[in-house]
Scaffold this motif. Structure first.
Motif, mmCIF file in Angstrom:
data_model
loop_
_atom_site.group_PDB
_atom_site.id
_atom_site.type_symbol
_atom_site.label_atom_id
_atom_site.label_comp_id
_atom_site.label_asym_id
_atom_site.label_seq_id
_atom_site.Cartn_x
_atom_site.Cartn_y
_atom_site.Cartn_z
ATOM 1 N N GLU A 215 73.963 7.078 2.250
ATOM 2 C CA GLU A 215 74.997 7.946 2.804
ATOM 3 C C GLU A 215 75.288 7.560 4.249
ATOM 4 N N ALA A 216 76.521 7.742 4.670
ATOM 5 C CA ALA A 216 76.901 7.502 6.058
ATOM 6 C C ALA A 216 76.384 8.654 6.903
ATOM 7 N N GLY A 217 75.532 8.342 7.882
ATOM 8 C CA GLY A 217 74.961 9.384 8.721
ATOM 9 C C GLY A 217 73.600 8.977 9.236
ATOM 10 N N SER A 218 73.113 9.725 10.226
ATOM 11 C CA SER A 218 71.880 9.363 10.920
ATOM 12 C C SER A 218 70.638 9.977 10.307
ATOM 13 N N TYR A 219 70.782 10.754 9.232
ATOM 14 C CA TYR A 219 69.629 11.362 8.588
ATOM 15 C C TYR A 219 69.945 11.608 7.121
ATOM 16 N N ALA A 220 68.906 11.818 6.324
ATOM 17 C CA ALA A 220 69.071 12.064 4.888
ATOM 18 C C ALA A 220 69.371 13.538 4.653
ATOM 19 N N THR A 221 70.394 13.806 3.864
ATOM 20 C CA THR A 221 70.697 15.171 3.461
ATOM 21 C C THR A 221 70.166 15.406 2.045
ATOM 22 N N SER A 222 70.433 16.570 1.503
ATOM 23 C CA SER A 222 69.943 16.901 0.169
ATOM 24 C C SER A 222 70.443 15.890 -0.855
ATOM 25 N N TYR A 223 69.652 15.693 -1.883
ATOM 26 C CA TYR A 223 69.930 14.680 -2.902
ATOM 27 C C TYR A 223 71.259 14.947 -3.611
ATOM 28 N N ILE A 224 72.059 13.872 -3.779
ATOM 29 C CA ILE A 224 73.349 13.928 -4.475
ATOM 30 C C ILE A 224 73.254 13.041 -5.718
ATOM 31 N N TYR B 41 63.810 26.231 -0.106
ATOM 32 C CA TYR B 41 62.447 26.638 0.219
ATOM 33 C C TYR B 41 61.607 25.462 0.721
ATOM 34 N N THR B 42 62.249 24.412 1.214
ATOM 35 C CA THR B 42 61.504 23.253 1.690
ATOM 36 C C THR B 42 60.577 23.617 2.842
ATOM 37 N N ASP B 43 61.048 24.423 3.778
ATOM 38 C CA ASP B 43 60.315 24.692 5.019
ATOM 39 C C ASP B 43 59.651 26.059 5.073
ATOM 40 N N SER B 44 59.919 26.921 4.094
ATOM 41 C CA SER B 44 59.441 28.289 4.199
ATOM 42 C C SER B 44 59.343 28.935 2.823
ATOM 43 N N THR B 45 58.324 29.756 2.644
ATOM 44 C CA THR B 45 58.201 30.508 1.393
ATOM 45 C C THR B 45 59.241 31.623 1.317
ATOM 46 N N LYS B 46 59.868 31.963 2.451
ATOM 47 C CA LYS B 46 60.913 32.980 2.460
ATOM 48 C C LYS B 46 62.299 32.398 2.171
ATOM 49 N N GLY B 47 62.439 31.084 2.260
ATOM 50 C CA GLY B 47 63.720 30.446 1.983
ATOM 51 C C GLY B 47 64.660 30.494 3.166
ATOM 52 N N ALA B 48 65.710 29.671 3.100
ATOM 53 C CA ALA B 48 66.725 29.608 4.152
ATOM 54 C C ALA B 48 68.049 29.180 3.535
ATOM 55 N N LEU B 49 69.137 29.747 4.032
ATOM 56 C CA LEU B 49 70.458 29.329 3.590
ATOM 57 C C LEU B 49 70.714 27.922 4.108
ATOM 58 N N LEU B 50 70.945 26.984 3.189
ATOM 59 C CA LEU B 50 71.138 25.583 3.543
ATOM 60 C C LEU B 50 72.621 25.300 3.748
ATOM 61 N N LEU B 51 72.985 24.863 4.958
ATOM 62 C CA LEU B 51 74.370 24.548 5.312
ATOM 63 C C LEU B 51 74.410 23.117 5.824
ATOM 64 N N GLU B 52 75.058 22.228 5.062
ATOM 65 C CA GLU B 52 75.053 20.804 5.386
ATOM 66 C C GLU B 52 76.469 20.263 5.555
ATOM 67 N N PRO B 53 76.599 19.092 6.199
ATOM 68 C CA PRO B 53 77.921 18.464 6.306
ATOM 69 C C PRO B 53 78.316 17.804 5.005
ATOM 70 N N ALA B 54 79.577 17.418 4.896
ATOM 71 C CA ALA B 54 80.026 16.633 3.746
ATOM 72 C C ALA B 54 79.344 15.265 3.793
ATOM 73 N N ARG B 55 78.826 14.843 2.666
ATOM 74 C CA ARG B 55 78.214 13.509 2.540
ATOM 75 C C ARG B 55 78.516 12.957 1.148
ATOM 76 N N SER B 56 78.525 11.621 1.041
ATOM 77 C CA SER B 56 78.741 10.931 -0.232
ATOM 78 C C SER B 56 77.565 10.013 -0.518
ATOM 79 N N ASN B 57 77.123 9.992 -1.757
ATOM 80 C CA ASN B 57 76.117 9.028 -2.206
ATOM 81 C C ASN B 57 76.849 7.839 -2.798
ATOM 82 N N SER B 58 76.748 6.682 -2.136
ATOM 83 C CA SER B 58 77.484 5.486 -2.548
ATOM 84 C C SER B 58 76.796 4.712 -3.663
ATOM 85 N N ILE B 59 75.565 5.058 -3.980
ATOM 86 C CA ILE B 59 74.886 4.425 -5.115
ATOM 87 C C ILE B 59 75.429 5.030 -6.401
#
Length: 412
Positions: free
Chosen positions: A239-248, A63-81
């Motif tokens: 994380e390896a990538g050009s943008y931040a994904t959801s918190y891990i 529900y980050t962008d909308s009060t109606k919600g959205a199905l969140l589909l993200e790539p595989a990512r790893s948090n190295s911390i």
């Protein structure tokens, strides 16, 4: 017009391995559950604004962008911390700082955020985590931060070739640094983000979080002043990538959130076989990979019959195939990550048209769709490749070819 499949648009139901679509033709409600796979937990922002954790194979309605919600589909990512929340752990090196755990309520709604403050040994208050980056390329550092007695924060990639840093004003929610962004997440918390493109051979360095500056974001205070400065921190991620994904979250080792897929087979009855209309409202998250946003197709790995929306070569595209023969393939124009798009395609013999955000975007007048039975619906190619990297707000199927006026209205 027969709207045979509805997905989302504020009507969400999820459970392990499944997310629900439905058919409500003639006021007769029929559930159409989509299979959903993700072999890891993952976080999302719930309708109450708090960060929650979804279990293995549990779809995330964000529900980050909308009060109606959205199905969140993200790539595989790893948090190295290794310790994303416990900044007192020895994995974090103190630089003139002390940490008090469980000092304030964090973005997940519990009393688990840390207070970082000066210990009187240095004219700055900072912590660092030593990182060995696996390769060159883009990495993104992020942390949730909230104003304490000081409102300036600095993030830094240190000790690596082509390292960088950025300054953030937590009082006004601003940053002017290159490669940096700041996002308000509620209750005074901001997610501070810095992307760095590591280009050299020296990949052993550290990520550093500074929490002490005077009135200028680039000026350290005196040693005595540093003891009076503090900021609240939670949820660090690299994380390896050009943008931040959801918190891990991590608590002792790197953690990977794997990619997720959603599809449904054996539903030829809700798919227009020789003609129909597809519609999707979505927010693209990634511009680097070819993605299938929404697809109807024959079952299995063969592409003998399919129609889809895709992001490819920087553009929103649509493609149609029948009996292994390409029927249409054209671009509707470029897209911008983070922007909402409403897209519809009408497919019919010699009459295919694409509309994006209320405007005509392309057509094909030499096409046919009579030879292949389409039995599968998915937000990826087949069932396990080219997944959508997006927030899916709304998706629909019609078994009739909508008119130009209807397409314009639907996508406005």
């Amino acid at each position: 017009m027969a709207n045979t499949l509805k997905f989302g648009n504020g009507n969400w139901a999820t459970k392990e391995d499944s997310v629900l679509a439905y058919n409500d033709e003639n006021n007769n409600f029929k559930p159409l559950p989509f299979d959903f796979t993700r072999a890891s937990t993952a976080t999302y922002v719930d309708s109450d604004g708090l960060i929650k954790t979804a279990g293995n194979a549990e779809a995330r309605v964000d529900y980050t962008d909308s009060t109606k919600g959205a199905l969140l589909l993200e790539p595989a990512r790893s948090n190295s911390i290794q310790y994303s929340e416990d900044f007192s752990n020895a994995a974090w090196v103190s630089l003139g700082s002390s940490i008090t755990l469980n000092s304030i309520v964090s973005p997940d709604g519990t009393l688990n955020a840390s207070k970082i403050f000066g210990d009187g040994s240095q004219p700055y208050v900072a912590i660092k985590d030593n990182i060995v980056f696996s390769s060159t390329g883009e990495y993104t550092l992020s942390v949730y931060a909230k104003v304490g007695n000081n409102n300036f924060l600095r993030l830094q990639f240190a000790g690596v070739t082509n390292g960088s840093s950025a300054y953030y004003d937590l009082e006004n929610g601003t940053t002017s640094s290159s490669g940096a962004s700041i996002v308000y997440v509620g209750n005074g918390w901001y997610r501070c983000i810095l992307t760095n493109n590591l280009t050299g051979v020296d990949l052993t360095g550290a990520v550093q979080i500074f929490a002490s500056y005077s009135t200028s974001a680039s000026t350290f205070p005196s040693v005595s002043d540093a003891t009076n400065q503090n900021i609240y921190l939670w949820g660090a991620q690299i994380e390896a990538g050009s943008y931040a994904t959801s918190y891990i979250p991590t608590s002792g080792s790197s953690v990977t959130r794997v990619a997720e897929f959603s599809s449904q087979t054996g539903v030829e009855q809700v798919i227009g076989q020789s003609e129909g209309t597809m519609y999707i409202e979505f927010i693209p998250l990634d511009a680097s990979a070819t993605q299938i946003l929404f697809q109807i197709r024959t079952t299995g790995s063969s592409n003998s019959g399919q129609i889809d929306f895709r992001l490819q070569s920087g553009a929103i595209r649509t493609l149609g195939n029948d009996a292994g023969s390409n029927q249409f393939s054209f671009s509707g124009g470029s897209y911008t990550v983070g922007t909402t798009y409403k897209v519809a395609v009408r497919y019919k013999t010699n009459d295919t048209k694409l509309y994006i955000n209320g405007l005509f975007a392309g057509s094909d007048t030499t096409c046919s769709f009579s030879s292949s039975t389409k039995q599968q619906i998915s937000f990826n190619e087949d069932t396990s490749i080219l997944p959508a990297l997006a927030k899916i707000k709304d998706a629909r199927l019609y078994t009739t070819a909508l008119t130009d006026a209807e397409l314009a209205t639907l996508t406005t």
